[in-house]
Write a protein that holds these residues in place. Sequence first.
Motif, mmCIF file in Angstrom:
data_model
loop_
_atom_site.group_PDB
_atom_site.id
_atom_site.type_symbol
_atom_site.label_atom_id
_atom_site.label_comp_id
_atom_site.label_asym_id
_atom_site.label_seq_id
_atom_site.Cartn_x
_atom_site.Cartn_y
_atom_site.Cartn_z
ATOM 1 N N LEU A 23 0.838 -1.194 0.000
ATOM 2 C CA LEU A 23 0.000 0.000 0.000
ATOM 3 C C LEU A 23 0.877 1.249 0.000
ATOM 4 C CD1 LEU A 23 -2.830 -0.886 2.568
ATOM 5 C CD2 LEU A 23 -2.831 -1.155 0.078
ATOM 6 N N SER A 24 0.480 2.229 -0.782
ATOM 7 C CA SER A 24 1.274 3.462 -0.858
ATOM 8 C C SER A 24 0.948 4.421 0.275
ATOM 9 C CB SER A 24 1.026 4.153 -2.206
ATOM 10 O OG SER A 24 -0.358 4.446 -2.368
ATOM 11 N N ALA A 25 -0.296 4.385 0.772
ATOM 12 C CA ALA A 25 -0.709 5.298 1.850
ATOM 13 C C ALA A 25 -1.539 4.515 2.861
ATOM 14 C CB ALA A 25 -1.494 6.472 1.286
ATOM 15 N N PRO A 26 -0.905 3.624 3.624
ATOM 16 C CA PRO A 26 -1.659 2.742 4.525
ATOM 17 C C PRO A 26 -2.175 3.495 5.745
ATOM 18 C CG PRO A 26 0.687 2.444 4.868
ATOM 19 C CD PRO A 26 0.546 3.360 3.682
ATOM 20 N N GLY A 132 7.806 -1.847 4.088
ATOM 21 C CA GLY A 132 6.537 -1.243 3.719
ATOM 22 C C GLY A 132 5.358 -1.929 4.382
ATOM 23 N N THR A 133 4.177 -1.444 4.067
ATOM 24 C CA THR A 133 2.948 -2.022 4.601
ATOM 25 C C THR A 133 2.262 -2.811 3.494
ATOM 26 O OG1 THR A 133 2.663 -0.216 6.181
ATOM 27 C CG2 THR A 133 0.713 -1.528 5.658
ATOM 28 N N TRP A 134 1.965 -4.072 3.798
ATOM 29 C CA TRP A 134 1.438 -4.998 2.806
ATOM 30 C C TRP A 134 0.012 -5.390 3.156
ATOM 31 C CZ3 TRP A 134 4.336 -6.470 -1.447
ATOM 32 C CH2 TRP A 134 5.674 -6.054 -1.420
ATOM 33 N N LEU A 135 -0.835 -5.353 2.159
ATOM 34 C CA LEU A 135 -2.213 -5.822 2.280
ATOM 35 C C LEU A 135 -2.297 -7.223 1.696
ATOM 36 C CD1 LEU A 135 -5.287 -5.300 2.811
ATOM 37 C CD2 LEU A 135 -5.370 -4.409 0.466
ATOM 38 N N THR A 136 -2.874 -8.142 2.450
ATOM 39 C CA THR A 136 -2.996 -9.533 2.003
ATOM 40 C C THR A 136 -4.434 -9.992 2.156
ATOM 41 O OG1 THR A 136 -0.732 -9.995 2.762
ATOM 42 C CG2 THR A 136 -2.140 -11.884 2.308
ATOM 43 N N VAL A 137 -4.910 -10.732 1.167
ATOM 44 C CA VAL A 137 -6.210 -11.393 1.252
ATOM 45 C C VAL A 137 -5.978 -12.894 1.104
ATOM 46 C CG1 VAL A 137 -8.455 -11.739 0.149
ATOM 47 C CG2 VAL A 137 -7.546 -9.424 0.429
ATOM 48 N N HIS A 138 -6.521 -13.655 2.053
ATOM 49 C CA HIS A 138 -6.454 -15.114 2.019
ATOM 50 C C HIS A 138 -7.831 -15.667 1.691
ATOM 51 C CE1 HIS A 138 -2.553 -14.760 3.890
ATOM 52 N NE2 HIS A 138 -3.055 -14.238 4.993
ATOM 53 N N GLY A 139 -7.858 -16.726 0.918
ATOM 54 C CA GLY A 139 -9.106 -17.418 0.632
ATOM 55 C C GLY A 139 -8.908 -18.910 0.740
ATOM 56 N N VAL A 140 -9.844 -19.588 1.327
ATOM 57 C CA VAL A 140 -9.832 -21.053 1.412
ATOM 58 C C VAL A 140 -11.086 -21.549 0.700
ATOM 59 C CG1 VAL A 140 -9.857 -23.066 2.932
ATOM 60 C CG2 VAL A 140 -8.558 -21.020 3.580
ATOM 61 N N GLY A 141 -10.879 -22.352 -0.354
ATOM 62 C CA GLY A 141 -12.002 -22.805 -1.154
ATOM 63 C C GLY A 141 -12.528 -21.740 -2.100
ATOM 64 N N ARG A 142 -11.739 -20.707 -2.358
ATOM 65 C CA ARG A 142 -12.122 -19.647 -3.298
ATOM 66 C C ARG A 142 -11.162 -19.683 -4.480
ATOM 67 N NH1 ARG A 142 -12.387 -14.097 -0.012
ATOM 68 N NH2 ARG A 142 -13.442 -13.402 -1.924
ATOM 69 N N ASP A 143 -11.634 -19.295 -5.651
ATOM 70 C CA ASP A 143 -10.744 -19.317 -6.806
ATOM 71 C C ASP A 143 -9.862 -18.068 -6.808
ATOM 72 O OD1 ASP A 143 -12.187 -17.152 -8.030
ATOM 73 O OD2 ASP A 143 -13.617 -18.596 -8.819
ATOM 74 N N PHE A 158 -8.618 0.452 2.145
ATOM 75 C CA PHE A 158 -7.596 0.765 3.135
ATOM 76 C C PHE A 158 -6.598 1.820 2.666
ATOM 77 C CE2 PHE A 158 -8.808 -3.458 4.870
ATOM 78 C CZ PHE A 158 -8.973 -3.110 6.202
ATOM 79 N N ASP A 159 -6.207 1.782 1.391
ATOM 80 C CA ASP A 159 -5.154 2.684 0.930
ATOM 81 C C ASP A 159 -5.660 4.126 0.956
ATOM 82 O OD1 ASP A 159 -2.559 3.055 0.224
ATOM 83 O OD2 ASP A 159 -2.769 2.409 -1.855
ATOM 84 N N GLY A 160 -4.995 4.949 1.726
ATOM 85 C CA GLY A 160 -5.400 6.338 1.836
ATOM 86 C C GLY A 160 -6.416 6.613 2.913
ATOM 87 N N ALA A 161 -6.814 5.570 3.683
ATOM 88 C CA ALA A 161 -7.759 5.788 4.776
ATOM 89 C C ALA A 161 -7.131 6.707 5.820
ATOM 90 C CB ALA A 161 -8.143 4.455 5.414
#
Length: 445
Positions: A23-26, A132-143, A158-161
């Motif tokens: 994220l550029s502006a976390p 830096g600050t990293w945004l991650t999304v995890h999915g289980v059983g999702r494509d 989130f970015d710029g919040a």
Amino acid sequence: MEPLRSTELCPDETQLVSRSRRLSAPPDPRTALSMADAPRTLWAAPDEATVVGSGAAETIRADGNDRFRAVREAANELFATGDVHAGTLSARPRLFGGFAFHDEHDPAGPWRGFPGARFVLPETQLTYAEDGTWLTVHGVGRDVEAVESALEAAADRFDGATTPRPPAGPPGIERRERTTSKDRWRESVTAAIDRIEAGELRKVVLAQALQTALSRPVSLPDVLTRLADTYPDCYRFLIEPDDGGAGFFGATPERLVGRRGRTVETGALAGTTGRGDTPLEDEWLAEELRSDAKNVHEHELVADAIRDQLQPYAASVRTGERGVRRLATVQHLETPITAELAADEHVLSLVEALHPTPAVGGLPPDKALATIRDTEPFERGWYAAPVGWFDAAGNGSFAVAIRSAVAHGEAATLFAGVGIVADSDPDREWDEVQLKYRPILDELE
């Protein structure tokens, strides 16, 4: 970043999908935690990335004396196959959670929603790392497409919040109730000393609980932000049940164990005194702590036991120099301990071997735990138990959940304990418990 095993899998074979972007502006961690969905997660530790988790892509639960193995096996199955792309090591999939103190744990009262063990893979997480600050999304059983779409949506959110306001002050305490009266405390400590003098015990840690009614619901993001300012070198954590109806949180100075590869770091933290009003008084108290026979004896029991507990797993164990750890309200004797493993061991195997350390349980462990069960008129729940995280490689970091409380609505229950040895004085031990309430109490009243 390499995948957990292979990205060359058919979609129906891939259980876990994970995508990250910087994220550029976390937002700051307090804002991120305020924006997060239940169950929320916070982990902030010395020399580690800070992680704020939102929601649950997967939850692992277990109960009973086999819960460490059960969690490990369920995690191995979760991590067995995956399509993982992370821009930095600390943003890769991790499970966050902890364990109850006792094998026979009753998840009732303030501990509703906290089983014998529970770990969450956050659906969305922010990782505040050195690069830096990293945004991650995890999915289980999702494509993959669904996870990548969710990542873009989360980035837009989130970015710029911006931070909406400064942290609110403490909610205030309208009423407090002790679970242990001073007379009952004296009786319990005296009975424990009698067992020690009879040779049944060498040490036992007895705790108290303080139930509080608050003037308004506590804002856990605000409390944890204030704790970060006062206790920046402690392990700060928040763990919520599925519905987010409660929150177990704290700022503990005590590491249980950290494992990276075959290197293990732990330590003994036992023996306590207060802080002085002046630098001269502060140093006098520290010197008194270093030379106090009762505190030194209690500390050496803990250090010796930790070395013994590590020995079956270690090719070598090294003990650092004993010193004084200064916190805002107390000072502790501390001895760093490191080890090199003889073989690859999952961090949960080490957690199981070390919990409970004599700093929160006692010696011999079985008799100390039985004494705690017979003596304490409340359920410890997750207090003084392991909380932390681990990853697919079996690396991880765990702390001992002291200086902690469980909050639900306009109520919070605080916990604190002290080590009882042969020359303990019940009134001095009572005063030490009150001192150990202060880190959390100061953020509530």
